[in-house]
Design a protein around this motif. Structure first.
Motif, mmCIF file in Angstrom:
data_model
loop_
_atom_site.group_PDB
_atom_site.id
_atom_site.type_symbol
_atom_site.label_atom_id
_atom_site.label_comp_id
_atom_site.label_asym_id
_atom_site.label_seq_id
_atom_site.Cartn_x
_atom_site.Cartn_y
_atom_site.Cartn_z
ATOM 1 N N VAL A 29 0.839 -1.195 0.000
ATOM 2 C CA VAL A 29 0.000 0.000 0.000
ATOM 3 C C VAL A 29 0.874 1.245 0.000
ATOM 4 O O VAL A 29 0.661 2.185 -0.772
ATOM 5 C CB VAL A 29 -0.968 0.010 1.213
ATOM 6 C CG1 VAL A 29 -1.719 1.322 1.313
ATOM 7 C CG2 VAL A 29 -1.933 -1.161 1.123
ATOM 8 N N GLU A 30 1.886 1.248 0.845
ATOM 9 C CA GLU A 30 2.777 2.398 0.905
ATOM 10 C C GLU A 30 3.560 2.557 -0.391
ATOM 11 O O GLU A 30 3.809 3.679 -0.827
ATOM 12 C CB GLU A 30 3.689 2.302 2.125
ATOM 13 C CG GLU A 30 2.907 2.532 3.392
ATOM 14 C CD GLU A 30 3.758 2.623 4.637
ATOM 15 O OE1 GLU A 30 5.003 2.564 4.522
ATOM 16 O OE2 GLU A 30 3.183 2.761 5.713
ATOM 17 N N LYS A 34 3.340 5.948 -2.460
ATOM 18 C CA LYS A 34 4.581 6.678 -2.757
ATOM 19 C C LYS A 34 4.696 6.926 -4.251
ATOM 20 O O LYS A 34 5.022 8.035 -4.684
ATOM 21 C CB LYS A 34 5.775 5.870 -2.241
ATOM 22 C CG LYS A 34 7.083 6.605 -2.300
ATOM 23 C CD LYS A 34 8.171 5.773 -1.632
ATOM 24 C CE LYS A 34 9.464 6.535 -1.495
ATOM 25 N NZ LYS A 34 10.483 5.741 -0.796
ATOM 26 N N LYS A 35 4.402 5.907 -5.047
ATOM 27 C CA LYS A 35 4.451 6.038 -6.500
ATOM 28 C C LYS A 35 3.446 7.082 -6.985
ATOM 29 O O LYS A 35 3.723 7.840 -7.908
ATOM 30 C CB LYS A 35 4.167 4.686 -7.149
ATOM 31 C CG LYS A 35 4.304 4.675 -8.651
ATOM 32 C CD LYS A 35 4.101 3.280 -9.200
ATOM 33 C CE LYS A 35 4.237 3.277 -10.711
ATOM 34 N NZ LYS A 35 4.027 1.934 -11.264
ATOM 35 N N ALA A 36 2.290 7.138 -6.341
ATOM 36 C CA ALA A 36 1.244 8.099 -6.710
ATOM 37 C C ALA A 36 1.575 9.508 -6.226
ATOM 38 O O ALA A 36 0.955 10.476 -6.663
ATOM 39 C CB ALA A 36 -0.100 7.654 -6.131
ATOM 40 N N GLY A 37 2.536 9.619 -5.314
ATOM 41 C CA GLY A 37 2.890 10.931 -4.763
ATOM 42 C C GLY A 37 1.982 11.349 -3.621
ATOM 43 O O GLY A 37 1.886 12.532 -3.305
ATOM 44 N N CYS A 38 1.324 10.379 -2.988
ATOM 45 C CA CYS A 38 0.336 10.682 -1.949
ATOM 46 C C CYS A 38 0.721 10.134 -0.576
ATOM 47 O O CYS A 38 -0.111 10.117 0.338
ATOM 48 C CB CYS A 38 -1.028 10.120 -2.358
ATOM 49 S SG CYS A 38 -1.653 10.790 -3.910
ATOM 50 N N LEU A 39 1.950 9.717 -0.404
ATOM 51 C CA LEU A 39 2.352 9.108 0.863
ATOM 52 C C LEU A 39 2.317 10.116 2.007
ATOM 53 O O LEU A 39 1.873 9.782 3.106
ATOM 54 C CB LEU A 39 3.738 8.474 0.736
ATOM 55 C CG LEU A 39 4.169 7.558 1.870
ATOM 56 C CD1 LEU A 39 3.167 6.423 2.078
ATOM 57 C CD2 LEU A 39 5.547 6.978 1.593
ATOM 58 N N ASP A 40 2.730 11.358 1.752
ATOM 59 C CA ASP A 40 2.695 12.367 2.813
ATOM 60 C C ASP A 40 1.271 12.633 3.288
ATOM 61 O O ASP A 40 1.019 12.782 4.483
ATOM 62 C CB ASP A 40 3.341 13.673 2.345
ATOM 63 C CG ASP A 40 4.850 13.560 2.191
ATOM 64 O OD1 ASP A 40 5.448 12.643 2.802
ATOM 65 O OD2 ASP A 40 5.420 14.385 1.463
ATOM 66 N N PHE A 65 -5.953 13.895 0.916
ATOM 67 C CA PHE A 65 -5.504 12.568 0.498
ATOM 68 C C PHE A 65 -6.353 12.072 -0.677
ATOM 69 O O PHE A 65 -5.821 11.611 -1.691
ATOM 70 C CB PHE A 65 -5.592 11.595 1.680
ATOM 71 C CG PHE A 65 -5.239 10.175 1.325
ATOM 72 C CD1 PHE A 65 -3.974 9.840 0.879
ATOM 73 C CD2 PHE A 65 -6.173 9.167 1.455
ATOM 74 C CE1 PHE A 65 -3.650 8.530 0.556
ATOM 75 C CE2 PHE A 65 -5.856 7.858 1.136
ATOM 76 C CZ PHE A 65 -4.593 7.538 0.684
ATOM 77 N N ARG A 66 -7.658 12.200 -0.571
ATOM 78 C CA ARG A 66 -8.565 11.758 -1.634
ATOM 79 C C ARG A 66 -8.273 12.512 -2.936
ATOM 80 O O ARG A 66 -8.200 11.911 -4.005
ATOM 81 C CB ARG A 66 -10.019 11.961 -1.219
ATOM 82 C CG ARG A 66 -11.022 11.464 -2.273
ATOM 83 C CD ARG A 66 -12.468 11.703 -1.890
ATOM 84 N NE ARG A 66 -12.728 13.128 -1.887
ATOM 85 C CZ ARG A 66 -13.170 13.830 -0.844
ATOM 86 N NH1 ARG A 66 -13.398 13.228 0.301
ATOM 87 N NH2 ARG A 66 -13.397 15.119 -0.946
ATOM 88 N N GLU A 70 -7.072 10.970 -6.500
ATOM 89 C CA GLU A 70 -7.847 11.224 -7.720
ATOM 90 C C GLU A 70 -6.973 11.840 -8.804
ATOM 91 O O GLU A 70 -7.083 11.463 -9.978
ATOM 92 C CB GLU A 70 -9.045 12.119 -7.408
ATOM 93 C CG GLU A 70 -10.127 11.405 -6.623
ATOM 94 C CD GLU A 70 -11.229 12.325 -6.121
ATOM 95 O OE1 GLU A 70 -11.140 13.567 -6.312
ATOM 96 O OE2 GLU A 70 -12.197 11.817 -5.534
ATOM 97 N N ARG A 71 -6.106 12.789 -8.428
ATOM 98 C CA ARG A 71 -5.188 13.396 -9.413
ATOM 99 C C ARG A 71 -4.272 12.335 -10.004
ATOM 100 O O ARG A 71 -4.023 12.314 -11.213
ATOM 101 C CB ARG A 71 -4.351 14.501 -8.769
ATOM 102 C CG ARG A 71 -5.053 15.811 -8.615
ATOM 103 C CD ARG A 71 -4.081 16.913 -8.209
ATOM 104 N NE ARG A 71 -3.295 16.626 -7.015
ATOM 105 C CZ ARG A 71 -3.679 16.899 -5.772
ATOM 106 N NH1 ARG A 71 -4.844 17.473 -5.544
ATOM 107 N NH2 ARG A 71 -2.895 16.614 -4.762
ATOM 108 N N SER A 72 -3.775 11.456 -9.162
ATOM 109 C CA SER A 72 -2.879 10.400 -9.614
ATOM 110 C C SER A 72 -3.592 9.470 -10.600
ATOM 111 O O SER A 72 -3.016 9.070 -11.612
ATOM 112 C CB SER A 72 -2.367 9.613 -8.421
ATOM 113 O OG SER A 72 -1.612 8.511 -8.841
#
Length: 77
Positions: A29-30, A34-40, A65-66, A70-72
């Motif tokens: 999941v992480e 991370k790949k999506a750029g949403c880990l932070d 986060f959502r 969605e952007r990713s």
């Protein structure tokens, strides 16, 4: 996807993530986040949940986060 009562590795809301957990690339999941750029944003939700013990008080973090996810997903299309 609701997992009532079940927890995924690395998603324990009873404690803050440690630096080693943050760097743990074994959690699929992480890796995806991370790949999506949403880990932070994911960690911001976890920290808010730890601090407040009430997801309703974390709506700003959940929204960010959502929106990141969605952007990713839009970039992939």
């Amino acid at each position: 996807m609701a997992t009532h009562g079940a927890t995924m590795p690395g998603h324990d809301r009873s404690k803050r993530p440690t630096k080693s957990e943050e760097d743990d690339d074994d959690d699929p999941v992480e890796k995806l986040l991370k790949k999506a750029g949403c880990l932070d944003q994911h960690y911001a939700v976890q920290e808010c949940m730890f601090d407040n013990k009430d997801w309703t008080k974390c709506q700003n973090q959940v929204k960010e986060f959502r929106e990141c996810v969605e952007r990713s997903q839009k970039k992939k299309k």
